[in-house]
Design a protein around this motif. Structure first.
Motif, PDB file in Angstrom:
ATOM      1  N   ASN A 117       0.802  -1.238   0.000  1.00  0.00           N
ATOM      2  CA  ASN A 117       0.000   0.000   0.000  1.00  0.00           C
ATOM      3  C   ASN A 117       0.829   1.280   0.000  1.00  0.00           C
ATOM      4  O   ASN A 117       0.380   2.325   0.500  1.00  0.00           O
ATOM      5  N   GLU A 118       2.031   1.225  -0.523  1.00  0.00           N
ATOM      6  CA  GLU A 118       2.841   2.438  -0.681  1.00  0.00           C
ATOM      7  C   GLU A 118       3.855   2.218  -1.796  1.00  0.00           C
ATOM      8  O   GLU A 118       4.294   1.100  -2.042  1.00  0.00           O
ATOM      9  N   ILE A 119       4.201   3.307  -2.484  1.00  0.00           N
ATOM     10  CA  ILE A 119       5.188   3.230  -3.556  1.00  0.00           C
ATOM     11  C   ILE A 119       6.534   3.689  -3.004  1.00  0.00           C
ATOM     12  O   ILE A 119       6.762   4.883  -2.777  1.00  0.00           O
ATOM     13  N   ASP A 120       7.385   2.740  -2.748  1.00  0.00           N
ATOM     14  CA  ASP A 120       8.720   3.016  -2.223  1.00  0.00           C
ATOM     15  C   ASP A 120       9.679   2.006  -2.865  1.00  0.00           C
ATOM     16  O   ASP A 120       9.889   0.908  -2.338  1.00  0.00           O
ATOM     17  N   PRO A 121      10.249   2.361  -4.030  1.00  0.00           N
ATOM     18  CA  PRO A 121      11.070   1.414  -4.797  1.00  0.00           C
ATOM     19  C   PRO A 121      12.220   0.785  -4.007  1.00  0.00           C
ATOM     20  O   PRO A 121      12.445  -0.422  -4.107  1.00  0.00           O
ATOM     21  N   LEU A 122      12.930   1.596  -3.223  1.00  0.00           N
ATOM     22  CA  LEU A 122      14.067   1.048  -2.485  1.00  0.00           C
ATOM     23  C   LEU A 122      13.614   0.045  -1.433  1.00  0.00           C
ATOM     24  O   LEU A 122      14.248  -0.998  -1.237  1.00  0.00           O
ATOM     25  N   LYS A 123      12.496   0.334  -0.789  1.00  0.00           N
ATOM     26  CA  LYS A 123      11.956  -0.598   0.206  1.00  0.00           C
ATOM     27  C   LYS A 123      11.586  -1.926  -0.465  1.00  0.00           C
ATOM     28  O   LYS A 123      11.840  -3.004   0.082  1.00  0.00           O
ATOM     29  N   ASP A 124      11.006  -1.840  -1.665  1.00  0.00           N
ATOM     30  CA  ASP A 124      10.649  -3.052  -2.415  1.00  0.00           C
ATOM     31  C   ASP A 124      11.896  -3.875  -2.737  1.00  0.00           C
ATOM     32  O   ASP A 124      11.898  -5.106  -2.614  1.00  0.00           O
ATOM     33  N   ILE A 125      12.950  -3.182  -3.163  1.00  0.00           N
ATOM     34  CA  ILE A 125      14.217  -3.861  -3.468  1.00  0.00           C
ATOM     35  C   ILE A 125      14.755  -4.556  -2.223  1.00  0.00           C
ATOM     36  O   ILE A 125      15.197  -5.709  -2.271  1.00  0.00           O
ATOM     37  N   GLU A 126      14.705  -3.854  -1.098  1.00  0.00           N
ATOM     38  CA  GLU A 126      15.227  -4.415   0.156  1.00  0.00           C
ATOM     39  C   GLU A 126      14.447  -5.653   0.580  1.00  0.00           C
ATOM     40  O   GLU A 126      15.030  -6.623   1.071  1.00  0.00           O
ATOM     41  N   ILE A 127      13.134  -5.638   0.359  1.00  0.00           N
ATOM     42  CA  ILE A 127      12.298  -6.793   0.716  1.00  0.00           C
ATOM     43  C   ILE A 127      12.665  -8.004  -0.143  1.00  0.00           C
ATOM     44  O   ILE A 127      12.886  -9.103   0.367  1.00  0.00           O
ATOM     45  N   ILE A 128      12.732  -7.797  -1.456  1.00  0.00           N
ATOM     46  CA  ILE A 128      13.053  -8.904  -2.360  1.00  0.00           C
ATOM     47  C   ILE A 128      14.458  -9.431  -2.085  1.00  0.00           C
ATOM     48  O   ILE A 128      14.680 -10.645  -1.967  1.00  0.00           O
ATOM     49  N   ASN A 129      15.425  -8.516  -1.985  1.00  0.00           N
ATOM     50  CA  ASN A 129      16.814  -8.940  -1.773  1.00  0.00           C
ATOM     51  C   ASN A 129      16.993  -9.675  -0.449  1.00  0.00           C
ATOM     52  O   ASN A 129      17.776 -10.624  -0.359  1.00  0.00           O
ATOM     53  N   LEU A 130      16.253  -9.242   0.566  1.00  0.00           N
ATOM     54  CA  LEU A 130      16.347  -9.920   1.864  1.00  0.00           C
ATOM     55  C   LEU A 130      15.835 -11.359   1.761  1.00  0.00           C
ATOM     56  O   LEU A 130      16.415 -12.279   2.352  1.00  0.00           O
ATOM     57  N   GLU A 131      14.769 -11.560   0.997  1.00  0.00           N
ATOM     58  CA  GLU A 131      14.251 -12.920   0.810  1.00  0.00           C
ATOM     59  C   GLU A 131      15.268 -13.798   0.073  1.00  0.00           C
ATOM     60  O   GLU A 131      15.450 -14.968   0.410  1.00  0.00           O
ATOM     61  N   LEU A 132      15.936 -13.219  -0.908  1.00  0.00           N
ATOM     62  CA  LEU A 132      16.973 -13.955  -1.634  1.00  0.00           C
ATOM     63  C   LEU A 132      18.137 -14.292  -0.703  1.00  0.00           C
ATOM     64  O   LEU A 132      18.665 -15.411  -0.715  1.00  0.00           O
ATOM     65  N   ILE A 133      18.517 -13.317   0.108  1.00  0.00           N
ATOM     66  CA  ILE A 133      19.616 -13.510   1.072  1.00  0.00           C
ATOM     67  C   ILE A 133      19.269 -14.595   2.079  1.00  0.00           C
ATOM     68  O   ILE A 133      20.085 -15.484   2.367  1.00  0.00           O
TER      69      ILE A 133
END
Length: 365
Positions: A117-133
């Motif tokens: 429910n918010e547009i925050d590109p860097l936060k989205d990147i951090e979420i995806i990358n954390l799951e990969l990590i």
């Protein structure tokens, strides 16, 4: 050569729309999470003016471009590494690919829901990358436990592997990508055996939308943080309008140009993504050209002439005698192959020659 790029990201960021635009193949692109359950695979031609120019130069009957494979992966969510949202299945699909195109939504549109429910590109990147990590962390931890008995027995191979895996364990535990780890050549080979998600090259795809405000246009704090992240991590990124490119995919070249003029959209981010994806896989192209066909052949960078020949036929490596080489531009500028030979532009190379991007090659076997 079959190498592939996974298109990943949160739900509803435009992954399937981008995939459709890239591949001209239709997969579901609806406005709800998990609409892409089964991975879709598409073979995409690599834009290359050299093929077009050489095709005309040789008056070839057909032209065959190099290709790269894209795989549309269903949307990942927070907790994917723990199995949320069919996360384990989707992460396994990514692991089978060779590089990652991480799609990030940068446009604001109340009609298209965002999973957080918010547009925050860097936060989205951090979420995806954390799951990969986190997924990689589990893989490394499991491997360290598996070889523990051999390490205790004094097995030299296991001791060396453990040292490498513990380096990866430490960096992943700090929330960093495995690709940031500095290793010697032998250590890299050991880590490669685990096929870690975060060891893969990542290209960030910033998806904008015509008619909507996007963070790169507004240049607010979100944009500044995003650009700082790319600079600090030396990350590759491209900006695309997946929706527009998807609409243009079925139009002729001329109609597409007119449509772009009407929308005041002149850049084609999808072509840039394809090219960067090709480079991310550490691939180069050599060419063959003649009356029958002009063709781009895909090989790994630093391939020898005999190794490159295997792209045409596996027998070429063993039967290789020599190769006649000329840069594609030198050939075109010479006006004909006979003129190029007369000017001494065509070289004869042996088994030790490393093929360069843009070489026109005739193998002698």
């Amino acid at each position: 050569m079959s190498l592939s790029i996974a298109i990943v990201g949160l739900p509803n960021v435009g992954k399937s729309t981008l995939f459709n635009a890239l591949t001209k193949k239709s997969v579901p692109a609806e406005n709800y999470p998990f609409c892409t359950i089964d991975q879709s695979v598409g073979i995409v031609p690599v834009p290359d003016e050299r093929v077009e120019i050489l095709n005309k130069f040789s008056n070839s009957k057909k032209k065959i471009p190099a290709v790269v494979e894209f795989v549309d992966i269903a949307g990942l969510v927070k907790g994917a590494s723990e199995g949320e949202g069919l996360g384990n299945q989707f992460l396994a699909n990514i692991r089978e690919t060779d590089a990652i195109a991480e799609v990030v939504r940068i446009f604001e549109d109340k009609n298209i829901t965002h999973v957080h429910n918010e547009i925050d590109p860097l936060k989205d990147i951090e979420i995806i990358n954390l799951e990969l990590i986190m997924s990689d962390f589990q893989v490394v931890s499991k491997r360290i436990n598996t070889i523990a008995k051999d390490v205790k027995k004094g097995d030299k191979k296991a001791i060396f592997e453990e040292r490498v895996f513990k380096k990866a364990y430490k960096i992943l535990n700090e929330g960093k990508l495995a690709s940031t780890l500095e290793l010697e050549k032998e250590e890299k080979e050991v880590l490669k055996s685990l096929n870690l998600l975060t060891s893969k090259k990542i290209i960030y795809v910033l998806n904008k939308k015509s008619g909507c405000k996007d963070v790169c246009e507004i240049k607010d704090e979100r944009y500044k943080k995003l650009m700082k992240f790319f600079k600090d991590t030396c990350s590759e990124f491209v900006i695309v309008d997946a929706g527009i490119e998807n609409e243009l995919k079925d139009l002729s070249v001329e109609d597409a140009k007119e449509f772009r003029k009407e929308l005041n959209v002149f850049d084609d981010g999808t072509n840039e993504l394809i090219k960067k994806g090709y480079l991310a896989l550490d691939l180069i192209t050599f060419l063959t050209t003649g009356e029958d066909e002009t063709r781009a052949w895909t090989i790994k960078r630093n391939s020898s002439a005999p190794e490159a020949g295997m792209a045409i036929h596996t027998d070429f490596k063993e039967k290789f005698i020599r190769a006649e080489i000329i840069n594609w531009k030198d050939l075109v500028d010479a006006g004909s192959h006979s003129n190029a030979k007369a000017k001494g532009l065509v070289r004869t190379e042996g088994k030790g020659y490393i093929i360069k991007d843009g070489d026109v090659v005739e193998f002698k076997i």
